[in-house]
Scaffold this motif. Structure first.
Motif, PDB file in Angstrom:
ATOM      1  N   GLY A   1       0.791  -1.221   0.000  1.00 55.84           N
ATOM      2  CA  GLY A   1       0.000   0.000   0.000  1.00 55.84           C
ATOM      3  C   GLY A   1       0.822   1.269   0.000  1.00 55.84           C
ATOM      4  O   GLY A   1       0.406   2.298   0.531  1.00 55.84           O
ATOM      5  N   LYS A   2       2.018   1.226  -0.627  1.00 55.96           N
ATOM      6  CA  LYS A   2       2.914   2.376  -0.672  1.00 55.96           C
ATOM      7  C   LYS A   2       3.220   2.747  -2.119  1.00 55.96           C
ATOM      8  O   LYS A   2       3.061   1.931  -3.026  1.00 55.96           O
ATOM      9  CB  LYS A   2       4.234   2.067   0.051  1.00 55.96           C
ATOM     10  N   THR A   3       3.659   3.978  -2.299  1.00 55.68           N
ATOM     11  CA  THR A   3       4.139   4.380  -3.617  1.00 55.68           C
ATOM     12  C   THR A   3       5.565   3.860  -3.794  1.00 55.68           C
ATOM     13  O   THR A   3       6.240   3.500  -2.811  1.00 55.68           O
ATOM     14  CB  THR A   3       4.134   5.904  -3.779  1.00 55.68           C
ATOM     15  N   LEU A   4       6.015   3.825  -5.057  1.00 53.00           N
ATOM     16  CA  LEU A   4       7.374   3.359  -5.326  1.00 53.00           C
ATOM     17  C   LEU A   4       8.401   4.237  -4.630  1.00 53.00           C
ATOM     18  O   LEU A   4       9.390   3.749  -4.079  1.00 53.00           O
ATOM     19  CB  LEU A   4       7.631   3.336  -6.841  1.00 53.00           C
ATOM     20  N   GLU A   5       8.168   5.553  -4.619  1.00 56.89           N
ATOM     21  CA  GLU A   5       9.111   6.480  -3.983  1.00 56.89           C
ATOM     22  C   GLU A   5       9.197   6.221  -2.483  1.00 56.89           C
ATOM     23  O   GLU A   5      10.293   6.204  -1.910  1.00 56.89           O
ATOM     24  CB  GLU A   5       8.672   7.924  -4.249  1.00 56.89           C
ATOM     25  N   GLU A   6       8.040   6.011  -1.830  1.00 62.32           N
ATOM     26  CA  GLU A   6       8.037   5.728  -0.396  1.00 62.32           C
ATOM     27  C   GLU A   6       8.764   4.414  -0.099  1.00 62.32           C
ATOM     28  O   GLU A   6       9.518   4.313   0.871  1.00 62.32           O
ATOM     29  CB  GLU A   6       6.595   5.652   0.107  1.00 62.32           C
ATOM     30  N   PHE A   7       8.527   3.418  -0.946  1.00 62.19           N
ATOM     31  CA  PHE A   7       9.171   2.115  -0.757  1.00 62.19           C
ATOM     32  C   PHE A   7      10.689   2.236  -0.898  1.00 62.19           C
ATOM     33  O   PHE A   7      11.449   1.677  -0.099  1.00 62.19           O
ATOM     34  CB  PHE A   7       8.610   1.122  -1.773  1.00 62.19           C
ATOM     35  N   GLU A   8      11.149   2.974  -1.934  1.00 65.76           N
ATOM     36  CA  GLU A   8      12.589   3.146  -2.153  1.00 65.76           C
ATOM     37  C   GLU A   8      13.241   3.891  -0.989  1.00 65.76           C
ATOM     38  O   GLU A   8      14.343   3.544  -0.559  1.00 65.76           O
ATOM     39  CB  GLU A   8      12.827   3.891  -3.470  1.00 65.76           C
ATOM     40  N   GLN A   9      12.579   4.934  -0.496  1.00 68.50           N
ATOM     41  CA  GLN A   9      13.128   5.695   0.628  1.00 68.50           C
ATOM     42  C   GLN A   9      13.252   4.824   1.877  1.00 68.50           C
ATOM     43  O   GLN A   9      14.253   4.889   2.607  1.00 68.50           O
ATOM     44  CB  GLN A   9      12.244   6.910   0.915  1.00 68.50           C
ATOM     45  N   GLU A  10      12.233   3.994   2.111  1.00 69.20           N
ATOM     46  CA  GLU A  10      12.266   3.108   3.269  1.00 69.20           C
ATOM     47  C   GLU A  10      13.390   2.083   3.153  1.00 69.20           C
ATOM     48  O   GLU A  10      14.133   1.841   4.115  1.00 69.20           O
ATOM     49  CB  GLU A  10      10.924   2.386   3.396  1.00 69.20           C
ATOM     50  N   MET A  11      13.546   1.496   1.962  1.00 63.79           N
ATOM     51  CA  MET A  11      14.610   0.507   1.765  1.00 63.79           C
ATOM     52  C   MET A  11      15.989   1.146   1.877  1.00 63.79           C
ATOM     53  O   MET A  11      16.915   0.551   2.449  1.00 63.79           O
ATOM     54  CB  MET A  11      14.452  -0.149   0.376  1.00 63.79           C
ATOM     55  N   MET A  12      16.145   2.370   1.353  1.00 69.26           N
ATOM     56  CA  MET A  12      17.430   3.055   1.439  1.00 69.26           C
ATOM     57  C   MET A  12      17.785   3.373   2.888  1.00 69.26           C
ATOM     58  O   MET A  12      18.929   3.203   3.324  1.00 69.26           O
ATOM     59  CB  MET A  12      17.400   4.350   0.612  1.00 69.26           C
ATOM     60  N   ALA A  13      16.784   3.810   3.665  1.00 69.63           N
ATOM     61  CA  ALA A  13      17.020   4.108   5.074  1.00 69.63           C
ATOM     62  C   ALA A  13      17.429   2.840   5.832  1.00 69.63           C
ATOM     63  O   ALA A  13      18.344   2.860   6.663  1.00 69.63           O
ATOM     64  CB  ALA A  13      15.773   4.724   5.692  1.00 69.63           C
ATOM     65  N   LYS A  14      16.778   1.723   5.536  1.00 65.19           N
ATOM     66  CA  LYS A  14      17.118   0.457   6.182  1.00 65.19           C
ATOM     67  C   LYS A  14      18.504  -0.017   5.779  1.00 65.19           C
ATOM     68  O   LYS A  14      19.250  -0.558   6.592  1.00 65.19           O
ATOM     69  CB  LYS A  14      16.080  -0.613   5.825  1.00 65.19           C
ATOM     70  N   TYR A  15      18.854   0.218   4.506  1.00 62.58           N
ATOM     71  CA  TYR A  15      20.182  -0.198   4.024  1.00 62.58           C
ATOM     72  C   TYR A  15      21.279   0.598   4.719  1.00 62.58           C
ATOM     73  O   TYR A  15      22.276   0.033   5.192  1.00 62.58           O
ATOM     74  CB  TYR A  15      20.264  -0.001   2.507  1.00 62.58           C
ATOM     75  N   LEU A  16      21.105   1.919   4.812  1.00 58.66           N
ATOM     76  CA  LEU A  16      22.142   2.765   5.403  1.00 58.66           C
ATOM     77  C   LEU A  16      22.284   2.522   6.901  1.00 58.66           C
ATOM     78  O   LEU A  16      23.375   2.651   7.455  1.00 58.66           O
ATOM     79  CB  LEU A  16      21.809   4.244   5.135  1.00 58.66           C
ATOM     80  N   SER A  17      21.194   2.165   7.555  1.00 54.13           N
ATOM     81  CA  SER A  17      21.249   1.921   9.007  1.00 54.13           C
ATOM     82  C   SER A  17      21.696   0.504   9.350  1.00 54.13           C
ATOM     83  O   SER A  17      21.978   0.205  10.509  1.00 54.13           O
ATOM     84  CB  SER A  17      19.872   2.179   9.624  1.00 54.13           C
ATOM     85  N   GLY A  18      21.746  -0.390   8.355  1.00 58.59           N
ATOM     86  CA  GLY A  18      22.112  -1.775   8.611  1.00 58.59           C
ATOM     87  C   GLY A  18      20.934  -2.659   8.969  1.00 58.59           C
ATOM     88  O   GLY A  18      21.082  -3.877   9.137  1.00 58.59           O
ATOM     89  N   GLU A  19      19.743  -2.070   9.075  1.00 59.56           N
ATOM     90  CA  GLU A  19      18.554  -2.841   9.449  1.00 59.56           C
ATOM     91  C   GLU A  19      18.192  -3.865   8.385  1.00 59.56           C
ATOM     92  O   GLU A  19      17.740  -4.973   8.702  1.00 59.56           O
ATOM     93  CB  GLU A  19      17.384  -1.887   9.683  1.00 59.56           C
ATOM     94  N   LEU A  20      18.402  -3.502   7.119  1.00 59.08           N
ATOM     95  CA  LEU A  20      18.060  -4.422   6.031  1.00 59.08           C
ATOM     96  C   LEU A  20      18.889  -5.694   6.117  1.00 59.08           C
ATOM     97  O   LEU A  20      18.378  -6.806   5.901  1.00 59.08           O
ATOM     98  CB  LEU A  20      18.287  -3.723   4.684  1.00 59.08           C
ATOM     99  N   HIS A  21      20.154  -5.554   6.454  1.00 59.10           N
ATOM    100  CA  HIS A  21      21.038  -6.711   6.590  1.00 59.10           C
ATOM    101  C   HIS A  21      20.611  -7.586   7.768  1.00 59.10           C
ATOM    102  O   HIS A  21      20.600  -8.818   7.678  1.00 59.10           O
ATOM    103  CB  HIS A  21      22.481  -6.247   6.772  1.00 59.10           C
ATOM    104  N   ARG A  22      20.234  -6.946   8.884  1.00 66.28           N
ATOM    105  CA  ARG A  22      19.793  -7.698  10.065  1.00 66.28           C
ATOM    106  C   ARG A  22      18.482  -8.438   9.796  1.00 66.28           C
ATOM    107  O   ARG A  22      18.312  -9.583  10.214  1.00 66.28           O
ATOM    108  CB  ARG A  22      19.639  -6.744  11.251  1.00 66.28           C
ATOM    109  N   GLU A  23      17.563  -7.793   9.061  1.00 67.15           N
ATOM    110  CA  GLU A  23      16.290  -8.445   8.724  1.00 67.15           C
ATOM    111  C   GLU A  23      16.519  -9.646   7.816  1.00 67.15           C
ATOM    112  O   GLU A  23      15.855 -10.678   7.958  1.00 67.15           O
ATOM    113  CB  GLU A  23      15.347  -7.455   8.047  1.00 67.15           C
TER     114      GLU A  23
END
Length: 481
Positions: free
Chosen positions: A314-336
């Motif tokens: 239920g998100k726009t592509l821009e919102e999804f990309e921003q969320e993934m980028m934030a998770k990548y930079l914080s390391g959360e994406l790797h932990r998930e």
């Protein structure tokens, strides 16, 4: 005698001296106008003199240098002012400081992108490199520079026709049965057009180089390096390496040789990799003709997949990309990724085969329906399901790593510019690799040293790694490990 004369000269009254140095007298309109005009003329003369010294007598070079400095100096001064301001008056919290910096980035990211697009050439190339570095480039710039991967304005079709006919000394119609005057892609040093060879009717891509890029290369890099030494001096050595690497891109005959050698090295070992074959006898310094790969850029295919995932959440592509980028930079994406179950490449391939089989069965049913029920009962025909190419991230990453390891460590000749815009997802599911303008070669001794360094980085001590670096010729300012 001289001292007597000096002492005997009449002195100006202190009142007159006070008046001549008073602020009120200084800001009189006439004096203020003279001061402003004089300062402007002096600054302008200095700027013009430096520009001519830097550029030489050619008007085009003077224009490019003056355009860059006049646009980028105000940006630099604004950033430097903000940096000094925070030193004198620190922000109340890191969040407040980040917010102010983000406002500054958002203010100038479009402006800087327009400067890059205006200057073209090596400016676009460096912008493409910057767009792949989220670890050092601010998010607003990262997003804008991503447009440079595939959004570079191209020259008109007449320009391409003139370049092709000049390269092969023949009219275009004698070489190609079909030619698309609209460029299918434009990059740093040139653009690409679709065509078909006359006689064989084979689909090909024609790459055309902009001659002015090579002519202005030295000037542009000299300007950029001076700006980097002013704004970010720690990155100056990196720009020296960029300059050496980019100089080898200007001869398409070298790229044709690289396509032939690397294609023969890689494709027999990796059946899921396709490297376009150069057309024999059709490579000059400024024009090259090669096999056309039928597919889309991997980065575009990934965006389609991201859009589907965003829609499911239920998100726009821009919102999804921003969320993934934030998770990548914080390391959360790797932990998930470590916590979640991630299907293997085998499971993804089995699932993709199942979906393709179901779609083909559906298309068989639609074909029967459209050719039987529709004409009999006058119904509207059904649309066929499009063949979907599944993206298997594990398989693609492993495959690309193996290919580049093969090129670097075993073959000794490799593509030194494998950015996302140079990777294609073909309709048959294979991976296409294009743009072999920046190709480097390593000797056997250098490959052995590099292999040893990789092993030491994984298993060795700090002292062993430092000694290996030194043995490879790495030199730092103080040679301090």
């Amino acid at each position: 005698m001289l001292l007597c004369r000096v002492l005997s000269r009449p002195r100006l009254p202190l009142v007159h001296l006070h008046r001549s140095l008073s602020v009120r007298s200084f800001i009189q309109p006439r004096r203020l106008i003279k001061f402003a005009v004089g300062t402007t003329l002096l600054t302008g003369t200095g700027f013009i003199s430096y520009t001519i010294y830097e550029s030489g007598p050619e008007i085009e070079k003077i224009r490019r240098t003056s355009y860059f400095w006049s646009r980028m100096i105000p940006v630099y001064l604004h950033y430097r002012y903000q940096q000094l301001y925070f030193k004198l008056f620190p922000a109340k919290s890191p969040e407040e400081e980040d917010e102010i910096w983000n406002k500054l980035h958002n203010k100038y990211c479009d402006y800087v992108l327009n400067v890059i697009l205006h200057q073209r050439g090596v400016y676009i190339k460096l912008g493409q490199i910057a767009s792949t570095r989220p670890d050092i480039i601010p998010k607003p710039y990262l997003k804008k520079f991503a447009q440079l991967q595939d959004g570079v304005p191209a020259q008109p079709g007449e320009y391409a026709r003139e370049m092709i006919e000049q390269a092969f000394n023949k009219p275009l119609e004698e070489i190609f049965s079909e030619f698309n005057p609209k460029a299918v892609g434009a990059a740093t040093i040139g653009q690409a057009h679709e065509a078909r060879l006359k006689g064989s009717n084979k689909a090909v891509i024609i790459k055309i180089q902009y001659p002015e890029v090579q002519r202005l290369f030295g000037l542009d890099f000299s300007t950029l390096k001076k700006f980097v030494r002013l704004a970010q001096p720690e990155h100056a050595p990196l720009f020296d390496e960029f300059e050496k690497a980019f100089q080898i891109e200007f001869d398409f005959r070298r790229e044709a040789r690289a396509l032939d050698i690397i294609g023969r090295n890689i494709m027999p070992r990796f059946p899921n990799i396709v490297i376009p074959r150069p057309t024999p006898g059709m490579a000059t310094e400024f024009v090259i003709v090669m096999e056309k790969l039928d597919g889309t850029k991997l980065i575009d295919a990934l965006k389609i997949e991201q859009a589907r995932m965003a829609a499911e959440q239920g998100k726009t592509l821009e919102e999804f990309e921003q969320e993934m980028m934030a998770k990548y930079l914080s390391g959360e994406l790797h932990r998930e990724a470590k916590k979640r179950y991630t299907p293997s490449a085998f499971i993804v391939n089995v699932y993709a085969s199942l979906i393709r089989t179901i779609n083909r069965l559906k298309n068989v049913y639609i074909y029967i329906y459209n050719h039987s029920i529709v004409p009999l009962l006058k119904r509207f025909p059904l649309e066929y399901n499009e063949e979907r190419v599944f993206i298997n991230p594990h398989e693609i990453i492993d495959l690309l790593n193996e290919v580049h390891a093969q090129e670097i460590l075993l073959d000794g000749i490799f593509n030194a510019d494998p950015h996302p815009g140079n990777i294609f997802l073909l309709k048959n599911g294979k991976i296409g690799l294009i743009d072999f303008g920046q190709v480097q070669e390593f000797s056997l001794s250098h490959r052995l040293k590099l292999a040893k360094l990789i092993v030491l980085l994984a298993e060795g001590t700090k002292e062993e790694i430092v000694q290996q670096y030194i043995s490879m010729g790495v030199v730092t300012r103080h040679m301090n490990p």
